[in-house]
Write a protein that holds these residues in place. Sequence first.
Motif: not given
Length: 675
Positions: A33, A50-52, A54-55, A62, A64, A136, A150, A152
């Motif tokens: 990131t 996806t890096w999310n 956390d979402a 989360y 973004r 995002n 969400n 993502y």
Amino acid sequence: MKRLILIIIAILFIGQSYAREIININRDWQFFTNISKSSDNAKNVNLPHTWNKDALSGKQDYFRGVGNYQKHINIPLQWRNKRVFIRFQGAGTVTDLIVNGRYVGEHRGGYTAFTFEVTSFLKYGEDNMFWVIVNNAPQMDVLPTAGDINIYGGLYRDVELIVTEPSHISVRDYSSDGVYLTQRNVTQEKAEVDALVKIDGLANRNLTVNLSVITPRKDTILRQSARFRVPASGQGEVKMPFIIETPNLWNGTKNPYLYDVAVEIMDDTLLCDGVNIPMGLRYFTMDSHNGFYLNGEPYPLKGVVAYEDRAGVGLALTPYQIKEDLDLITEMGANAVRAAAYPHNKAFYEECDRRGILVWSDMPFIGPAYITDRAYIDTENFRENGRNQLVEMIRQRYNNPSVLTWGLFSNLTLVGDNPTGYIMELNNLAGEEDPKRVCVASSNQDGDINFITDLIAWTHSFGWTEGQPSDIKVWIDSFKANWSQLRSGIIYGAGGNIYHQDDSLYRPVYYGNWHPERWQTYFHEQYYANLVNEPMFWGKFVANMFDYGSAARPWGNDDGVNDMGLVTFDRKYRKDAFYFYKANWNEVEPFVYIAERRWDDRTHKEQKLRVFSNEGEAELIVNGVSLGKKTGINGTYEWDAVLNDGDNLIEARTATSTDNIIITVHNDNINHNIK
């Protein structure tokens, strides 16, 4: 003999070397990131990604922001006289590409494919660095700008290199097939189809375009050719109409018959390029009185609303997971699906083609879910982005026979900038791009925006956000009296959590943290009973097929999941309402299911025991004693029973199936079920 085999192999190799190559490059990307101090600590990932996470864990704030993907690719020397493209099937949400330190281009939008030509950026016979920057973060000129889904981040669909000859079927036309099959007129007797082939090639070359139609048994039933001279611009198109007599029609789940249309272009004896397009021939009508007709026959649409989202992976679904989702939709007996909120993965539409499931495909123009949402921003950048995403969706999914209608908006409000004029613009644009399909929108309120699209589908939640489920009958009667001329569908749903069980049956607070499964089932039973014999609706859609991620909504189980699905977010559990619809919609797989099985600790001996089945007659046995056989109503069977204190064995039987559960009675007036 060996010499002959070698000659054949050489011919095959030559033919393949001159045709299009598509190379999947999903493996071994380095990800980091923008908040990373250095790319030295990049993580090795495979796509889709996806890096999310956390979402997916329900974190409301989360991440973004910006994610970086880097990959080294050795480009063969023999590609130096070719043209090379990179195609992303989807990335969220704004994507910039840098190759060997040079900027290539940008794409704005998270749910459609996009392609960059990289021919002039490559070093042939050497290692090449591809750097993809994905962002995002919220941007008010990139749809969607509202809603509870969400958003993502990541390269969450396939990425591939495409290698072609200088003259080829276009891969840059909004990342479409480059071939458009317009079903001008289809009947049981004859199918008239217009093929439009987009060509990108060397100026002033005389090409031959060949088209063949092939059956599933590999019989070629039509061949034709056309000559085409590439204009000075290097880009042009050739039209190739053809007719198939007494066609086999693509007839939904009954017979999803697919032809294969093979198109190739030749430069003298050189095969430059070729693509194969599945083609399902069908025609349909719908009106405000008789519902939906497919190929001239009544075909009631038993639909579900599905979001492309899943626990653990978000939007980064694999082909296996997409098939698994459609297996569940097929098992329940649905024959239509609304691909909700945004265009779904290409593999989803292709699987629907093969299964005969009709699709309503949405663009990401979503109404507000929160007080801070702005769904429509009256700027030219916003409008242009919406137009571009709509054209991408239509051109990329143009040839999918499963696609029935284009969705233009979802539950918009008229608060703030008025979107009416813009919706009219989108509706006209969709008609120009695809005159053979119709447009639809989902609406949860009155207003002029409901009269723009060819079709409208009303979103209702009586018995969930307000009132009682039986209020739908009052609405239907009022609708018939005042708005029966509209071509209307209906969407409805309520939340339900498999871990929320209690003795009472009442409407919960929808924004609270208690969503009992039994109420969700009751809600759907009431709606179904009031809608099943109403032919005026062209389609009925259950919201939703699956729970989906909604990190900003701490409702239900307070885990960032919208629990209105009939199947849990992780796909492990089918809720009771799933089996209710299976009992009414699935006509090919006999089954019996004892409902309310997770309400297994009860406080009263006197109980109404309920069973779902599609077999017409069922018998219930309690602790070894038969309570008799019953005929069901809407797939539902009920018996009054007196249970024993402690454990009770409940068994249901039909002609072909059995099911059994244990119910424990704690007759102490204490509710042991609240957890």
